[in-house]
Design a protein around this motif. Structure first.
Motif, mmCIF file in Angstrom:
data_model
loop_
_atom_site.group_PDB
_atom_site.id
_atom_site.type_symbol
_atom_site.label_atom_id
_atom_site.label_comp_id
_atom_site.label_asym_id
_atom_site.label_seq_id
_atom_site.Cartn_x
_atom_site.Cartn_y
_atom_site.Cartn_z
ATOM 1 N N GLN A 240 -2.893 -69.649 0.079
ATOM 2 C CA GLN A 240 -1.446 -69.589 -0.299
ATOM 3 C C GLN A 240 -1.336 -69.451 -1.758
ATOM 4 O O GLN A 240 -0.575 -69.040 -2.272
ATOM 5 C CB GLN A 240 -0.756 -70.525 0.262
ATOM 6 N N ARG A 241 -2.200 -70.260 -2.296
ATOM 7 C CA ARG A 241 -2.203 -70.390 -4.018
ATOM 8 C C ARG A 241 -2.695 -68.881 -4.333
ATOM 9 O O ARG A 241 -1.921 -68.537 -5.174
ATOM 10 C CB ARG A 241 -3.109 -71.464 -4.533
ATOM 11 N N ASP A 242 -3.776 -68.281 -3.787
ATOM 12 C CA ASP A 242 -4.113 -67.163 -4.547
ATOM 13 C C ASP A 242 -3.199 -66.093 -4.165
ATOM 14 O O ASP A 242 -2.785 -65.163 -5.128
ATOM 15 C CB ASP A 242 -5.518 -67.001 -3.800
ATOM 16 N N HIS A 243 -2.605 -66.206 -2.962
ATOM 17 C CA HIS A 243 -1.431 -65.496 -2.483
ATOM 18 C C HIS A 243 -0.221 -65.354 -3.724
ATOM 19 O O HIS A 243 0.540 -64.334 -4.096
ATOM 20 C CB HIS A 243 -0.916 -65.378 -1.224
ATOM 21 N N MET A 244 0.032 -66.429 -3.862
ATOM 22 C CA MET A 244 1.455 -66.491 -5.007
ATOM 23 C C MET A 244 1.110 -66.392 -6.236
ATOM 24 O O MET A 244 1.939 -65.880 -7.083
ATOM 25 C CB MET A 244 1.949 -68.082 -4.547
ATOM 26 N N LEU A 245 -0.234 -66.473 -6.560
ATOM 27 C CA LEU A 245 -0.550 -66.197 -7.846
ATOM 28 C C LEU A 245 -0.615 -64.398 -8.208
ATOM 29 O O LEU A 245 -0.164 -63.981 -9.365
ATOM 30 C CB LEU A 245 -1.812 -66.604 -8.332
ATOM 31 N N ALA B 183 6.764 -68.158 -5.732
ATOM 32 C CA ALA B 183 6.457 -69.548 -5.864
ATOM 33 C C ALA B 183 7.904 -70.155 -5.860
ATOM 34 O O ALA B 183 8.239 -71.273 -5.441
ATOM 35 C CB ALA B 183 5.667 -70.007 -7.119
ATOM 36 N N THR B 184 8.796 -69.169 -6.473
ATOM 37 C CA THR B 184 10.462 -69.745 -6.582
ATOM 38 C C THR B 184 11.221 -69.132 -5.284
ATOM 39 O O THR B 184 12.148 -69.608 -4.844
ATOM 40 C CB THR B 184 11.058 -69.348 -7.696
ATOM 41 N N ALA B 185 10.671 -67.833 -4.931
ATOM 42 C CA ALA B 185 11.565 -67.313 -3.806
ATOM 43 C C ALA B 185 11.163 -68.025 -2.234
ATOM 44 O O ALA B 185 12.154 -68.389 -1.502
ATOM 45 C CB ALA B 185 11.259 -65.829 -3.544
ATOM 46 N N VAL B 186 10.109 -68.382 -2.104
ATOM 47 C CA VAL B 186 9.910 -68.956 -0.747
ATOM 48 C C VAL B 186 10.543 -70.433 -0.395
ATOM 49 O O VAL B 186 11.091 -70.570 0.620
ATOM 50 C CB VAL B 186 8.182 -69.105 -0.655
ATOM 51 N N PRO B 187 10.531 -71.222 -1.205
ATOM 52 C CA PRO B 187 11.179 -72.590 -1.006
ATOM 53 C C PRO B 187 12.528 -72.495 -0.710
ATOM 54 O O PRO B 187 13.210 -73.430 -0.063
ATOM 55 C CB PRO B 187 10.720 -73.354 -2.262
ATOM 56 N N ALA B 188 13.249 -71.481 -1.357
ATOM 57 C CA ALA B 188 14.713 -71.327 -1.356
ATOM 58 C C ALA B 188 15.098 -70.725 -0.151
ATOM 59 O O ALA B 188 16.408 -70.433 0.247
ATOM 60 C CB ALA B 188 15.161 -70.422 -2.506
ATOM 61 N N ARG B 189 14.386 -70.256 1.190
ATOM 62 C CA ARG B 189 14.742 -69.557 1.923
ATOM 63 C C ARG B 189 13.711 -69.778 3.287
ATOM 64 O O ARG B 189 12.592 -70.451 3.310
ATOM 65 C CB ARG B 189 14.695 -68.026 1.788
ATOM 66 N N ARG B 190 14.141 -69.407 4.433
ATOM 67 C CA ARG B 190 13.488 -69.450 5.361
ATOM 68 C C ARG B 190 13.254 -68.150 6.201
ATOM 69 O O ARG B 190 13.951 -67.651 7.051
ATOM 70 C CB ARG B 190 13.805 -70.524 6.684
ATOM 71 N N THR B 191 12.157 -67.327 5.761
ATOM 72 C CA THR B 191 11.902 -65.946 6.212
ATOM 73 C C THR B 191 11.042 -66.045 7.470
ATOM 74 O O THR B 191 10.028 -66.608 7.625
ATOM 75 C CB THR B 191 10.874 -65.215 5.310
ATOM 76 N N LEU B 192 11.581 -65.153 8.449
ATOM 77 C CA LEU B 192 10.968 -65.286 9.999
ATOM 78 C C LEU B 192 10.425 -63.820 10.566
ATOM 79 O O LEU B 192 10.344 -63.587 11.523
ATOM 80 C CB LEU B 192 11.988 -65.847 10.755
ATOM 81 N N THR C 64 3.156 -75.797 2.156
ATOM 82 C CA THR C 64 3.678 -74.548 1.744
ATOM 83 C C THR C 64 4.559 -75.073 0.462
ATOM 84 O O THR C 64 4.627 -74.355 -0.427
ATOM 85 C CB THR C 64 4.560 -73.576 2.585
ATOM 86 N N ALA C 65 5.434 -76.088 0.549
ATOM 87 C CA ALA C 65 6.256 -76.589 -0.459
ATOM 88 C C ALA C 65 5.474 -76.986 -1.650
ATOM 89 O O ALA C 65 5.638 -76.775 -2.853
ATOM 90 C CB ALA C 65 7.292 -77.738 -0.053
ATOM 91 N N GLY D 191 5.429 -75.334 -5.397
ATOM 92 C CA GLY D 191 5.726 -76.075 -6.681
ATOM 93 C C GLY D 191 4.589 -76.150 -7.529
ATOM 94 O O GLY D 191 4.831 -76.055 -8.635
ATOM 95 N N HIS D 192 3.242 -76.135 -7.083
ATOM 96 C CA HIS D 192 2.216 -76.297 -8.206
ATOM 97 C C HIS D 192 2.130 -74.955 -8.588
ATOM 98 O O HIS D 192 1.805 -74.940 -10.003
ATOM 99 C CB HIS D 192 0.947 -76.707 -7.285
ATOM 100 N N VAL D 193 2.116 -73.708 -7.882
ATOM 101 C CA VAL D 193 2.015 -72.288 -8.607
ATOM 102 C C VAL D 193 3.151 -72.178 -9.456
ATOM 103 O O VAL D 193 2.701 -71.634 -10.713
ATOM 104 C CB VAL D 193 1.829 -71.450 -7.408
ATOM 105 N N ALA D 194 4.172 -72.728 -9.295
ATOM 106 C CA ALA D 194 5.325 -72.445 -10.228
ATOM 107 C C ALA D 194 5.089 -73.194 -11.713
ATOM 108 O O ALA D 194 5.349 -72.452 -12.508
ATOM 109 C CB ALA D 194 6.778 -72.889 -9.693
ATOM 110 N N HIS D 195 4.557 -74.229 -11.504
ATOM 111 C CA HIS D 195 4.182 -75.189 -12.591
ATOM 112 C C HIS D 195 2.982 -74.433 -13.556
ATOM 113 O O HIS D 195 2.974 -74.469 -14.494
ATOM 114 C CB HIS D 195 3.757 -76.530 -12.161
ATOM 115 N N GLU D 196 2.128 -74.116 -12.626
ATOM 116 C CA GLU D 196 0.876 -73.301 -13.207
ATOM 117 C C GLU D 196 1.199 -72.243 -13.807
ATOM 118 O O GLU D 196 0.859 -71.919 -14.942
ATOM 119 C CB GLU D 196 -0.016 -73.185 -12.045
#
Length: 238
Positions: A112-117, A123-132, A165-166, A170-175
């Motif tokens: 997940q980290r590699d993917h978000m990088l 990193a900011t879009a995922v926590p704000a929604r629930r994609t199904l 996932t959260a 959060g870690h990637v957004a900070h990174e």
């Protein structure tokens, strides 16, 4: 259907979005596909950031009028769902599992980290929604299977994956923010001098001790691994 006729800020009904993937929502069938729209939006977000993704800009990228774009994506909320599910197809939903649920969960966290990088806007879009979408659910299925040996119930396994996932987001957004700040060496040097002055004023003994024992800087990979291990090793599977 307009946004007001859909599901408001949450976008359109997921049944309509995911079970009818190539059916225009209204009007004549466009000369381009929903896939092309999504790919163009992802490319914009990857290169210029999520704020660059507007319906008008994406329409221009695919060579369409903005109104025709609404046939497949009636608003940016829906477009974001399409984008997230599209890139989630990069996650290996059928990777072999070891049966050691903690080791497998850590491996998922690194994926997940590699993917978000690769896609920092996630990193900011995922926590704000629930994609199904189907790609997202395929990876969720993989994660739930990884957690089965833990003995946790289905609901608890969902919670653990959501927690992981959260944490990663959060870690990637900070990174990412720290990496951007590091591009300004003058700012970093000024902050170091400021913290040294504060630590020496006698009013912040805990901070002074922490700074004195910080040691040499570690790599982002090592930092993430340390935090991830603490999270997963501390999970209670009882």
């Amino acid at each position: 259907m307009t946004r007001a006729e859909g599901s408001g800020a949450a976008g359109v009904d997921p049944r309509e979005l995911w079970l009818n993937p190539e059916r225009p929502r209204r009007g004549r069938r466009p000369a381009f596909s929903r896939e092309a729209i999504t790919v163009a939006a992802v490319a914009l977000a990857d290169t210029e950031g999520i704020d660059a993704v507007t319906m008008r800009r994406v329409a221009a990228e695919v060579g369409a009028g903005v109104m025709s774009l609404y046939s497949y994506a009636p608003d940016k909320e829906t477009l974001l769902d399409l984008m997230i599910d599209h890139v989630n197809g990069e996650l290996p939903a059928s990777a072999p599992l070891t049966g050691d649920w903690r080791a497998d969960l850590k491996a998922i966290g690194h994926l997940q980290r590699d993917h978000m990088l690769r896609h920092p806007w996630l990193a900011t879009a995922v926590p704000a929604r629930r994609t199904l979408g189907p790609r997202t659910l395929a990876f969720l299925e993989h994660a739930l299977a990884a957690l089965r040996p833990s003995g946790l119930g289905g609901g608890a396994r969902l919670e653990v994956f959501a927690q992981l996932t959260a944490f990663v987001a959060g870690h990637v957004a900070h990174e990412v923010a720290q990496a951007e700040a590091a591009q300004s060496p003058d700012r970093a040097a000024a902050e170091a001098l400021y913290l040294a002055a504060v630590a020496a004023d006698g009013h912040h003994p805990e901070l002074a001790e922490a700074l004195a024992s910080a040691g040499q800087p570690v790599t982002p990979d090592a930092t993430f691994t340390r935090f991830l291990n603490r999270l997963v090793d501390g999970l209670d599977a009882g």
